[in-house]
Enzyme design. Structure first.
Site, PDB file in Angstrom:
ATOM      1  N   SER A 288       0.821  -1.213   0.000  1.00  0.00           N
ATOM      2  CA  SER A 288       0.000   0.000   0.000  1.00  0.00           C
ATOM      3  C   SER A 288       0.849   1.254   0.000  1.00  0.00           C
ATOM      4  O   SER A 288       0.353   2.339  -0.268  1.00  0.00           O
ATOM      5  CB  SER A 288      -0.858   0.052   1.266  1.00  0.00           C
TER       6      SER A 288
ATOM      7  N   HIS B 122      -0.613  -2.354  -7.365  1.00  0.00           N
ATOM      8  CA  HIS B 122      -1.424  -2.030  -6.190  1.00  0.00           C
ATOM      9  C   HIS B 122      -2.916  -2.032  -6.540  1.00  0.00           C
ATOM     10  O   HIS B 122      -3.401  -1.159  -7.253  1.00  0.00           O
ATOM     11  CB  HIS B 122      -0.988  -0.655  -5.647  1.00  0.00           C
TER      12      HIS B 122
ATOM     13  N   GLU C 278      -2.688   0.649  -9.466  1.00  0.00           N
ATOM     14  CA  GLU C 278      -1.519   1.525  -9.602  1.00  0.00           C
ATOM     15  C   GLU C 278      -0.334   0.638  -9.992  1.00  0.00           C
ATOM     16  O   GLU C 278      -0.059  -0.357  -9.311  1.00  0.00           O
ATOM     17  CB  GLU C 278      -1.199   2.230  -8.280  1.00  0.00           C
TER      18      GLU C 278
ATOM     19  N   ASN D 127      -3.115   6.377  -1.966  1.00  0.00           N
ATOM     20  CA  ASN D 127      -3.019   6.357  -0.502  1.00  0.00           C
ATOM     21  C   ASN D 127      -2.381   7.626   0.054  1.00  0.00           C
ATOM     22  O   ASN D 127      -2.641   8.005   1.186  1.00  0.00           O
ATOM     23  CB  ASN D 127      -2.265   5.119  -0.024  1.00  0.00           C
TER      24      ASN D 127
HETATM   25  N1  3HC Z   1     -16.630  -8.521  -3.125  1.00  0.00           N
HETATM   26  C1  3HC Z   1     -17.266  -8.540  -4.303  1.00  0.00           C
HETATM   27  N2  3HC Z   1     -18.223  -7.658  -4.662  1.00  0.00           N
HETATM   28  C2  3HC Z   1     -18.568  -6.717  -3.764  1.00  0.00           C
HETATM   29  C3  3HC Z   1     -17.957  -6.643  -2.507  1.00  0.00           C
HETATM   30  C4  3HC Z   1     -16.947  -7.596  -2.198  1.00  0.00           C
HETATM   31  N3  3HC Z   1     -16.293  -7.595  -1.029  1.00  0.00           N
HETATM   32  N4  3HC Z   1     -18.525  -5.611  -1.829  1.00  0.00           N
HETATM   33  C5  3HC Z   1     -19.441  -5.058  -2.637  1.00  0.00           C
HETATM   34  N5  3HC Z   1     -19.468  -5.726  -3.804  1.00  0.00           N
HETATM   35  C6  3HC Z   1     -20.300  -5.404  -4.964  1.00  0.00           C
HETATM   36  C7  3HC Z   1     -21.737  -5.773  -4.790  1.00  0.00           C
HETATM   37  O1  3HC Z   1     -22.011  -7.078  -5.255  1.00  0.00           O
HETATM   38  C8  3HC Z   1     -22.431  -4.737  -5.641  1.00  0.00           C
HETATM   39  O2  3HC Z   1     -22.364  -5.106  -7.017  1.00  0.00           O
HETATM   40  P1  3HC Z   1     -23.463  -4.560  -8.083  1.00  0.00           P
HETATM   41  O3  3HC Z   1     -23.563  -3.072  -7.890  1.00  0.00           O
HETATM   42  O4  3HC Z   1     -22.864  -4.950  -9.410  1.00  0.00           O
HETATM   43  O5  3HC Z   1     -24.701  -5.274  -7.728  1.00  0.00           O
HETATM   44  C9  3HC Z   1     -21.566  -3.499  -5.502  1.00  0.00           C
HETATM   45  O6  3HC Z   1     -20.288  -3.958  -5.088  1.00  0.00           O
HETATM   46  C10 3HC Z   1     -22.142  -2.535  -4.506  1.00  0.00           C
HETATM   47  O7  3HC Z   1     -22.280  -3.230  -3.278  1.00  0.00           O
HETATM   48  P2  3HC Z   1     -23.400  -2.935  -2.200  1.00  0.00           P
HETATM   49  O8  3HC Z   1     -24.622  -2.354  -2.873  1.00  0.00           O
HETATM   50  O9  3HC Z   1     -23.565  -4.131  -1.352  1.00  0.00           O
HETATM   51  O10 3HC Z   1     -22.732  -1.884  -1.224  1.00  0.00           O
HETATM   52  P3  3HC Z   1     -22.304  -0.398  -1.485  1.00  0.00           P
HETATM   53  O11 3HC Z   1     -23.237   0.321  -2.381  1.00  0.00           O
HETATM   54  O12 3HC Z   1     -22.010   0.143  -0.133  1.00  0.00           O
HETATM   55  O13 3HC Z   1     -20.927  -0.520  -2.292  1.00  0.00           O
HETATM   56  C11 3HC Z   1     -18.576  -0.497  -2.260  1.00  0.00           C
HETATM   57  C12 3HC Z   1     -19.842  -1.190  -1.756  1.00  0.00           C
HETATM   58  C13 3HC Z   1     -18.479  -0.607  -3.770  1.00  0.00           C
HETATM   59  C14 3HC Z   1     -17.407  -1.196  -1.617  1.00  0.00           C
HETATM   60  C15 3HC Z   1     -18.659   1.006  -1.856  1.00  0.00           C
HETATM   61  O14 3HC Z   1     -18.950   1.106  -0.487  1.00  0.00           O
HETATM   62  C16 3HC Z   1     -17.391   1.760  -2.146  1.00  0.00           C
HETATM   63  O15 3HC Z   1     -17.098   2.125  -3.262  1.00  0.00           O
HETATM   64  N6  3HC Z   1     -16.621   2.025  -1.099  1.00  0.00           N
HETATM   65  C17 3HC Z   1     -15.338   2.724  -1.202  1.00  0.00           C
HETATM   66  C18 3HC Z   1     -14.261   1.712  -1.465  1.00  0.00           C
HETATM   67  C19 3HC Z   1     -12.897   2.333  -1.527  1.00  0.00           C
HETATM   68  O16 3HC Z   1     -12.714   3.537  -1.440  1.00  0.00           O
HETATM   69  N7  3HC Z   1     -11.897   1.493  -1.657  1.00  0.00           N
HETATM   70  C20 3HC Z   1     -10.516   1.910  -1.663  1.00  0.00           C
HETATM   71  C21 3HC Z   1      -9.923   1.628  -0.331  1.00  0.00           C
HETATM   72  S1  3HC Z   1      -8.227   2.106  -0.273  1.00  0.00           S
HETATM   73  C22 3HC Z   1      -7.390   0.742  -0.730  1.00  0.00           C
HETATM   74  O17 3HC Z   1      -7.920  -0.305  -0.978  1.00  0.00           O
HETATM   75  C23 3HC Z   1      -5.917   0.884  -0.799  1.00  0.00           C
HETATM   76  C24 3HC Z   1      -5.222   0.074   0.253  1.00  0.00           C
HETATM   77  O18 3HC Z   1      -3.844   0.041  -0.071  1.00  0.00           O
HETATM   78  C25 3HC Z   1      -5.392   0.663   1.647  1.00  0.00           C
END
Ligand code: 3HC
Length: 284
Positions: free
Chosen positions: A119, A140, A152, A190
């Site tokens: 990360s 990433h 990334e 990040n």
């Molecule tokens: N695995 C697979 N699919 C998933 C999932 C998972 N763990 N979580 C959610 N989904 C899918 C669902 O099936 C759904 O698909 P669809 O729209 O095609 O039907 C879609 O994602 C939306 O899910 P939900 O309706 O259940 O829930 P949300 O509307 O809350 O969406 C989310 C979930 C897409 C994860 C949304 O909350 C989001 O975009 N969150 C922000 C995520 C983010 O910012 N991530 C970056 C983190 S930083 C990082 O990773 C870097 C690291 O180095 C720290």
């Protein structure tokens, strides 16, 4: 280089997410972890995220069976000897990553590319720990990997163009959009995201508002899909703390100091979703 088979070190949140992306894209993946129980949990995660696609009608049961057949698991690093690319997706700890990378370097074929899903840790420094820095690159992914479209691709000082190109090409085949990033602590996303999440923890620690209100503020006021504290829980508070520590160490700028409440929660074992409790409760 056309990457056909991938080894993934670590069957946690990111490793199993990468295995899902491979399985759906028709790429063979071997997931390695130290214990059978970690592998079982990781494989189950791949199964349930593929099941979501069946429920949505994106793939049918036969597609699910075929996808799952592309993922195999092992506790032996030696079983990754014949893959084209090895992606290290272990815990965000530099000493551990170096230990793993050296073990991988020792068994991988000369042409194999080694990537890290770190990360925030320096790609140049990790590359210096192995014998093939030209074939080492940052790859990433973002959490949850099955949903997030970005990869990334981070070039260390000695990473070759061929390595960057091969990994960028693979990211596209996995349905992701790669962006090229220069090696620097936290890379691009990040570097920007984690200080914002950390600031939300400061706001909570200073009692500016409740967790629910802080999250509602950023969702309703900035159109974020989830609030920053809910995102901390999703990313893992230990991961966020590790990234903030790396940013602080690298830039020596107080703006990157981790929020005291963040460290306190990690010390208490409250890591977010994966431990069942973070800023919110996930029990049951
Ligand atoms: N695995 C697979 N699919 C998933 C999932 C998972 N763990 N979580 C959610 N989904 C899918 C669902 O099936 C759904 O698909 P669809 O729209 O095609 O039907 C879609 O994602 C939306 O899910 P939900 O309706 O259940 O829930 P949300 O509307 O809350 O969406 C989310 C979930 C897409 C994860 C949304 O909350 C989001 O975009 N969150 C922000 C995520 C983010 O910012 N991530 C970056 C983190 S930083 C990082 O990773 C870097 C690291 O180095 C720290």
């Amino acid at each position: 280089m056309n990457i056909k088979t991938i080894g993934i070190i670590g069957a946690g949140t990111m490793g199993s997410g990468i295995a899902h992306a491979c399985a759906i894209a028709g790429v063979e993946a071997v997931m390695q972890d130290v214990s059978e129980s970690a592998l079982e949990k990781g494989f189950k995660t791949v199964g349930s995220s593929i099941e979501r696609l069946v429920r949505k009608g994106t793939i049918d049961d036969a597609g699910k069976t075929a996808a799952l057949a592309r993922v195999c698991t092992t506790t032996r690093v030696e079983d990754l000897a014949s893959v084209d690319l090895i992606i290290e997706a272990a815990t965000e700890n530099e000493a551990l990553k170096i230990k793993i990378l050296r073990a991988v370097d020792a068994i991988a074929q000369p042409g194999t590319i080694i990537a890290t899903n770190t990360s925030s840790i320096s790609i140049t420094r990790l590359a210096a720990s192995i014998s093939r820095p030209e074939q080492f690159v940052g790859m990433h992914f973002f959490n949850p990997v099955p949903v997030m479209a970005l990869v990334e691709v981070i070039r260390g000082l000695r990473t070759s163009d061929a390595t960057v190109d091969a990994v960028g090409e693979l990211a596209k085949r996995l349905g992701k959009t790669p962006i090229g990033v220069k090696n620097s602590a936290g890379f691009v996303v990040n570097r920007i995201l984690c200080p914002m999440l950390n600031e939300a923890v400061f706001a909570l620690g200073e009692g500016l508002a409740s967790a629910e209100e802080i999250d509602a503020g950023m969702k309703l006021g900035c159109n974020h899909p989830i609030g920053p504290l809910a995102l901390c829980d999703m990313v893992g508070l230990d991961v966020l703390l590790a990234v903030m520590d790396v940013l602080y160490d690298a830039f020596k700028d107080p703006k990157y100091r981790p929020a005291p409440l963040l460290r306190e929660m990690v010390d208490a074992g409250l890591l977010g979703r994966k431990s069942g409790q973070g800023f919110y409760s996930y029990a049951g």
